[in-house]
Design a protein around this motif. Structure first.
Motif, PDB file in Angstrom:
ATOM      1  N   UNK A   1     -13.287   1.028 -10.419  1.00 20.18           N
ATOM      2  CA  UNK A   1     -11.847   1.249 -10.495  1.00 20.18           C
ATOM      3  C   UNK A   1     -11.209   0.966  -9.138  1.00 20.18           C
ATOM      4  N   UNK A   2     -10.184   0.136  -9.123  1.00 20.58           N
ATOM      5  CA  UNK A   2      -9.468  -0.135  -7.873  1.00 20.58           C
ATOM      6  C   UNK A   2      -8.093  -0.692  -8.198  1.00 20.58           C
ATOM      7  N   UNK A   3      -7.072  -0.067  -7.645  1.00 22.16           N
ATOM      8  CA  UNK A   3      -5.673  -0.477  -7.820  1.00 22.16           C
ATOM      9  C   UNK A   3      -4.881   0.128  -6.670  1.00 22.16           C
TER      10      UNK A   3
ATOM     11  N   UNK B   1      -2.072  -9.230  -5.220  1.00 19.99           N
ATOM     12  CA  UNK B   1      -2.208  -9.819  -3.885  1.00 19.99           C
ATOM     13  C   UNK B   1      -2.748  -8.798  -2.888  1.00 19.99           C
ATOM     14  N   UNK B   2      -2.334  -7.537  -3.041  1.00 23.00           N
ATOM     15  CA  UNK B   2      -2.817  -6.472  -2.144  1.00 23.00           C
ATOM     16  C   UNK B   2      -4.338  -6.340  -2.234  1.00 23.00           C
TER      17      UNK B   2
ATOM     18  N   UNK C   1       3.079  -5.379   7.597  1.00 28.28           N
ATOM     19  CA  UNK C   1       4.017  -4.300   7.248  1.00 28.28           C
ATOM     20  C   UNK C   1       3.977  -4.030   5.738  1.00 28.28           C
ATOM     21  N   UNK C   2       3.952  -5.107   4.942  1.00 30.18           N
ATOM     22  CA  UNK C   2       3.845  -4.955   3.486  1.00 30.18           C
ATOM     23  C   UNK C   2       2.576  -4.205   3.120  1.00 30.18           C
ATOM     24  N   UNK C   3       1.476  -4.623   3.710  1.00 32.70           N
ATOM     25  CA  UNK C   3       0.177  -4.005   3.405  1.00 32.70           C
ATOM     26  C   UNK C   3       0.191  -2.519   3.761  1.00 32.70           C
ATOM     27  N   UNK C   4       0.837  -2.192   4.888  1.00 35.57           N
ATOM     28  CA  UNK C   4       0.913  -0.794   5.319  1.00 35.57           C
ATOM     29  C   UNK C   4       1.758   0.036   4.354  1.00 35.57           C
ATOM     30  N   UNK C   5       2.852  -0.539   3.852  1.00 34.27           N
ATOM     31  CA  UNK C   5       3.696   0.179   2.894  1.00 34.27           C
ATOM     32  C   UNK C   5       2.952   0.435   1.589  1.00 34.27           C
TER      33      UNK C   5
END
Length: 267
Positions: free
Chosen positions: A158-160, A215-216, A248-252
């Motif tokens: 499981x991963x999301x 994408x994340x 920044x996107x990845x951190x959010x």
């Protein structure tokens, strides 16, 4: 399509089609549509009861077999060495193929090591190109990889965005085992498609929340197998390699992590 190289040198697509609830003629056509759209990884399992339509869809697609990466999984009916050997032959017959690209143990059954011995033999006989596990976590994972002879190539878990399991991903990286996600869209446990953070980030790239969520995971080095029977969603899910999320996107997005399973799988 981007590919990732497994620990035995085999290249595996980073985006595939999950098929857990695809059935019958309609399900077969969905798989054909995915293949024609550009998917080259098809994920099935004996538990799903649809290996036959996966095999038939690949034949009817007329795409060369060597271009397609098939994953299937042995379930509880294969719990044991001899049972697993029979199960492997059954999957090969159902899929109408001479080899399986990736064969996994679906869950950490008590007989997992016995099953894996049969899988190792199939691997050495080239009936299977890579072998691995699914839903192995904590002690189940540690005990298994320290005991088996051939290191698993993949652990599908499981991963999301709400439970990416990135610390476990780092552990698997250190063990040279590839992490693959199931439930990348949470299977309805949370409405990921209406998640404000994903929607906001998506607007910058003219992408949907679903594409940002995929994408994340991809940018964290995690293989994804989103399930859909709708052609427009198939096209959307595979079109995620023309943009990159910023730091920044990845951190959010990382802030969405609830640090617990939505399925109570690992309790």
């Amino acid at each position: 399509m981007k590919y990732i190289t497994l620990n035995n040198g085999l290249k595996m697509p980073m985006v595939g089609l999950g098929t857990w609830d695809l059935r019958g003629e309609k399900g077969k056509q969905s798989i054909i549509n995915a293949l024609k759209t550009g998917y080259r990884l098809i994920d099935t399992a004996q538990m799903y009861g649809n290996e036959d339509i996966v095999g038939q869809a690949i034949i009817e697609s007329k795409i060369p077999r060597e271009e397609i990466f098939i994953t299937t999984k042995l379930n509880r009916s294969c719990a044991g060495y001899h049972e697993a050997k029979k199960g492997i032959l059954r999957s090969l017959k159902n899929l109408q193929t001479n080899y399986i690209d990736l064969l996994l143990i679906h869950e950490p059954y008590p007989e997992a090591l016995e099953m894996y011995k049969a899988m190792e033999e199939a691997y050495l006989l080239k009936k299977v190109r890579a072998i691995g596990i699914s839903n192995f976590h904590n002690d189940n994972y540690e005990n298994f990889i320290s005991t088996c002879n051939i290191k698993p190539a993949v652990n599908q878990i499981e991963s999301h965005v709400y439970y990416p399991q990135l610390s476990f991903k780092q552990k698997m990286d250190n063990d040279d085992i590839q992490m693959e996600s199931w439930a990348c869209f949470t299977e309805g446990r949370k409405d990921i498609f209406k998640e404000p953070i994903l929607i906001k980030i998506g607007r910058k790239y003219h992408k949907s929340a679903a594409q940002v969520a995929l994408a994340y995971l991809i940018q964290n080095g995690i293989i994804v197998i989103p399930k859909t029977s709708h052609l427009e969603r198939m096209i959307e899910n595979i079109n995620i390699f023309d943009f990159n999320l910023s730091d920044e996107d990845m951190a959010q997005i990382k802030l969405l992590n609830l640090n617990h399973s939505l399925f109570n799988w690992y309790d």
